[in-house]
Write a protein that holds these residues in place. Sequence first.
Motif, PDB file in Angstrom:
ATOM      1  N   GLU A 171      88.897 112.423  35.456  1.00  0.00           N
ATOM      2  CA  GLU A 171      88.240 111.267  35.917  1.00  0.00           C
ATOM      3  C   GLU A 171      88.252 111.757  37.517  1.00  0.00           C
ATOM      4  O   GLU A 171      86.951 111.866  38.136  1.00  0.00           O
ATOM      5  CB  GLU A 171      88.903 109.854  36.052  1.00  0.00           C
ATOM      6  N   SER A 172      89.281 112.226  37.976  1.00  0.00           N
ATOM      7  CA  SER A 172      89.322 112.857  39.504  1.00  0.00           C
ATOM      8  C   SER A 172      88.446 113.786  39.834  1.00  0.00           C
ATOM      9  O   SER A 172      87.738 113.723  40.929  1.00  0.00           O
ATOM     10  CB  SER A 172      90.779 112.510  39.963  1.00  0.00           C
ATOM     11  N   PHE A 173      88.507 114.688  39.018  1.00  0.00           N
ATOM     12  CA  PHE A 173      87.843 116.000  39.050  1.00  0.00           C
ATOM     13  C   PHE A 173      86.146 115.855  39.153  1.00  0.00           C
ATOM     14  O   PHE A 173      85.568 116.227  40.008  1.00  0.00           O
ATOM     15  CB  PHE A 173      88.125 117.094  38.236  1.00  0.00           C
ATOM     16  N   HIS A 174      86.062 115.090  38.131  1.00  0.00           N
ATOM     17  CA  HIS A 174      84.382 115.045  37.778  1.00  0.00           C
ATOM     18  C   HIS A 174      83.917 114.089  38.935  1.00  0.00           C
ATOM     19  O   HIS A 174      82.613 114.084  39.384  1.00  0.00           O
ATOM     20  CB  HIS A 174      84.004 114.504  36.514  1.00  0.00           C
ATOM     21  N   LEU A 175      84.702 113.217  39.248  1.00  0.00           N
ATOM     22  CA  LEU A 175      84.032 112.259  40.288  1.00  0.00           C
ATOM     23  C   LEU A 175      84.067 113.002  41.665  1.00  0.00           C
ATOM     24  O   LEU A 175      83.000 112.742  42.058  1.00  0.00           O
ATOM     25  CB  LEU A 175      85.152 111.090  40.421  1.00  0.00           C
ATOM     26  N   VAL A 176      84.775 113.581  41.904  1.00  0.00           N
ATOM     27  CA  VAL A 176      84.863 114.362  43.273  1.00  0.00           C
ATOM     28  C   VAL A 176      83.675 115.356  43.215  1.00  0.00           C
ATOM     29  O   VAL A 176      82.832 115.568  44.293  1.00  0.00           O
ATOM     30  CB  VAL A 176      86.062 115.063  43.818  1.00  0.00           C
ATOM     31  N   LYS A 177      83.566 116.076  42.218  1.00  0.00           N
ATOM     32  CA  LYS A 177      82.603 116.938  41.984  1.00  0.00           C
ATOM     33  C   LYS A 177      81.082 116.106  41.995  1.00  0.00           C
ATOM     34  O   LYS A 177      80.369 116.867  42.850  1.00  0.00           O
ATOM     35  CB  LYS A 177      82.542 117.512  40.564  1.00  0.00           C
ATOM     36  N   ASP A 178      81.169 115.145  41.525  1.00  0.00           N
ATOM     37  CA  ASP A 178      79.662 114.526  41.690  1.00  0.00           C
ATOM     38  C   ASP A 178      79.530 114.026  42.947  1.00  0.00           C
ATOM     39  O   ASP A 178      78.152 113.986  43.490  1.00  0.00           O
ATOM     40  CB  ASP A 178      79.607 113.228  40.602  1.00  0.00           C
ATOM     41  N   ILE A 179      80.370 113.717  43.788  1.00  0.00           N
ATOM     42  CA  ILE A 179      80.257 113.261  45.349  1.00  0.00           C
ATOM     43  C   ILE A 179      79.880 114.390  45.887  1.00  0.00           C
ATOM     44  O   ILE A 179      78.860 114.072  46.745  1.00  0.00           O
ATOM     45  CB  ILE A 179      81.635 112.702  45.729  1.00  0.00           C
ATOM     46  N   ILE A 180      80.571 115.504  45.655  1.00  0.00           N
ATOM     47  CA  ILE A 180      80.068 116.748  46.701  1.00  0.00           C
ATOM     48  C   ILE A 180      78.731 117.109  46.138  1.00  0.00           C
ATOM     49  O   ILE A 180      77.852 117.381  47.061  1.00  0.00           O
ATOM     50  CB  ILE A 180      81.148 117.866  46.323  1.00  0.00           C
ATOM     51  N   ALA A 181      78.229 117.156  44.879  1.00  0.00           N
ATOM     52  CA  ALA A 181      76.885 117.312  44.590  1.00  0.00           C
ATOM     53  C   ALA A 181      75.955 116.469  45.158  1.00  0.00           C
ATOM     54  O   ALA A 181      74.777 116.991  45.492  1.00  0.00           O
ATOM     55  CB  ALA A 181      76.849 117.447  43.018  1.00  0.00           C
TER      56      ALA A 181
END
Length: 141
Positions: free
Chosen positions: A52-62
């Motif tokens: 959850e944490s990794f993919h969420l931050v990855k999506d925010i950055i993207a």
Amino acid sequence: MAFLQSPIKDKFESLLDKSNKEFDNGNHLDSIFLLEEAWDLIPEPKGIYSEESFHLVKDIIATYSIINDFKKAKEWADKIYLTGYARIDSGDKEFISGKVTFELGDLETAKEFFSIANNKSEGRCFGSPKSIKYLKLLKSK
């Protein structure tokens, strides 16, 4: 590795669904706002909620990158190291950090991140045609 439990999981998933709809409608800032709200729901330490944490931050950055707000993307790229403790470390975090610092014009730092990502991924992180400009930097003297 921990998993979000109801009712937090339900609220988290609802925010992601709303964010995806806003993104699909071209409302990138609204999408980011909802993703950041979802981040605040994840209990500390956030990194134990690896996926959850990794993919969420990855999506925010993207999404910040799509709207060319690389200063905000950099703030989140710094936070990506607080995520995904149980994930296999294949250089994803460093590759993301490298892309953001590249776009900010900090080529030396970007090259350092790309070097780490390249070693960890054994070159796989540069497999996309979009990654050619980053690979050129890595291979430059």
